[in-house]
Design an enzyme around this catalytic site. Structure first.
Site, PDB file in Angstrom:
ATOM      1  N   GLY A   1      32.185  39.551  43.317  1.00  0.00           N
ATOM      2  CA  GLY A   1      33.257  40.542  43.277  1.00  0.00           C
ATOM      3  C   GLY A   1      32.882  41.652  42.317  1.00  0.00           C
TER       4      GLY A   1
ATOM      5  N   GLN B   1      34.128  48.546  36.598  1.00  0.00           N
ATOM      6  CA  GLN B   1      32.864  47.958  36.129  1.00  0.00           C
ATOM      7  C   GLN B   1      31.672  48.882  36.374  1.00  0.00           C
ATOM      8  OE1 GLN B   1      33.782  43.978  38.122  1.00  0.00           O
ATOM      9  NE2 GLN B   1      32.664  43.324  36.307  1.00  0.00           N
TER      10      GLN B   1
ATOM     11  N   CYS C   1      31.505  36.863  34.772  1.00  0.00           N
ATOM     12  CA  CYS C   1      31.876  38.269  34.984  1.00  0.00           C
ATOM     13  C   CYS C   1      30.634  39.112  34.737  1.00  0.00           C
ATOM     14  CB  CYS C   1      32.997  38.673  34.022  1.00  0.00           C
ATOM     15  SG  CYS C   1      33.519  40.382  34.229  1.00  0.00           S
ATOM     16  N   LEU C   2      30.358  40.043  35.621  1.00  0.00           N
ATOM     17  CA  LEU C   2      29.173  40.888  35.469  1.00  0.00           C
ATOM     18  C   LEU C   2      29.262  41.767  34.225  1.00  0.00           C
ATOM     19  CD1 LEU C   2      28.691  41.841  39.228  1.00  0.00           C
ATOM     20  CD2 LEU C   2      27.367  40.175  37.898  1.00  0.00           C
TER      21      LEU C   2
ATOM     22  N   HIS D   1      40.892  37.693  39.382  1.00  0.00           N
ATOM     23  CA  HIS D   1      39.937  38.173  38.372  1.00  0.00           C
ATOM     24  C   HIS D   1      39.734  39.690  38.535  1.00  0.00           C
ATOM     25  CE1 HIS D   1      35.880  37.729  36.207  1.00  0.00           C
ATOM     26  NE2 HIS D   1      35.758  38.900  36.781  1.00  0.00           N
ATOM     27  N   GLU D   2      39.588  40.137  39.781  1.00  0.00           N
ATOM     28  CA  GLU D   2      39.344  41.576  40.038  1.00  0.00           C
ATOM     29  C   GLU D   2      40.588  42.416  39.762  1.00  0.00           C
ATOM     30  OE1 GLU D   2      36.402  42.182  40.177  1.00  0.00           O
ATOM     31  OE2 GLU D   2      35.581  40.311  40.917  1.00  0.00           O
TER      32      GLU D   2
ATOM     33  N   HIS E   1      40.854  43.179  36.245  1.00  0.00           N
ATOM     34  CA  HIS E   1      40.002  44.305  35.821  1.00  0.00           C
ATOM     35  C   HIS E   1      40.738  45.632  35.988  1.00  0.00           C
ATOM     36  CE1 HIS E   1      36.072  42.734  34.785  1.00  0.00           C
ATOM     37  NE2 HIS E   1      35.954  42.054  35.909  1.00  0.00           N
TER      38      HIS E   1
END
Ligand code: GNR
Ligand code: NI
Length: 174
Positions: A46, A51, A94-95, A136-137, A140
């Site tokens: 994702g 990000q 998480c990236l 999670h997204e 963000h």
């Protein structure tokens, strides 16, 4: 299509609230394509626009395991319209927090409303990894990272390591 640079915590942009989109046009689709390429390359399942430094309510997701059969999901202005009382625990990464993972408890199921790649309004019911990833997204888009659900001690430890990690990265680039 081009890859974008992923923003790593700590960075104030990751704490900002992303803005709703008014229209779906080719320029927006080009950005979604870049986000998808960036996510596949990372690799991740994702990615939220913030990000890659863009404060817009855009998410790309692909939880398919098979690299041959891609199944990208593009979510524009996603809104969680209901969540289950039942929760589940998944290990999250998480990236924007490279190298760090933690078990996070969230609603096991959720239903979302969103605009798709073609500008059409859609609804989607999700459970399992997809439900976790969507939440999670969406976090963000509201300036929230999974470390915010951990104890202050654990969170501070991770942030400290990331500051060090970013300093090392700077050395390599210089
Ligand atoms: O690649 C990712 N894996 C992942 C695993 C469990 C729960 C959420 C995720 S999302 C993450 C990519 C990312 O940082 N998205 O914002
Ligand atoms: Ni993330």
């Amino acid at each position: 299509m081009s890859q974008r640079k992923i923003v790593i915590e700590p960075d104030p942009i990751l704490r900002k609230k992303s803005e709703m989109l008014e229209t779906v046009d080719d320029e927006l689709r080009a950005l979604l394509d870049d986000m998808l390429e960036t996510m596949y390359d990372a690799p991740g399942i994702g990615l939220a626009a913030v990000q890659v430094g863009i404060l817009k309510r855009l998410i790309v997701i692909d939880i398919s395991k098979d690299k041959e059969k891609k199944n990208p999901l593009f979510l524009i202005n996603p809104e969680i319209i209901s969540s289950s009382k039942k929760t589940s625990v998944h290990e999250e990464g998480c990236l924007s927090l490279p190298g760090h993972f933690a078990e996070i408890e969230r609603p096991a199921e959720c239903q979302i409303k969103f605009i798709d790649y073609n500008g059409k309004e859609k609804k989607l019911k999700a459970d399992g990894l997809l439900a976790t990833c969507i939440q999670h997204e969406v976090d963000h888009l509201n300036g929230i990272l999974f470390i915010d659900y951990l104890s202050k001690l654990k969170k501070d430890m991770i942030v400290k390591k990331l500051i060090k990690h970013k300093k090392e990265l700077d050395k390599v680039i210089l």
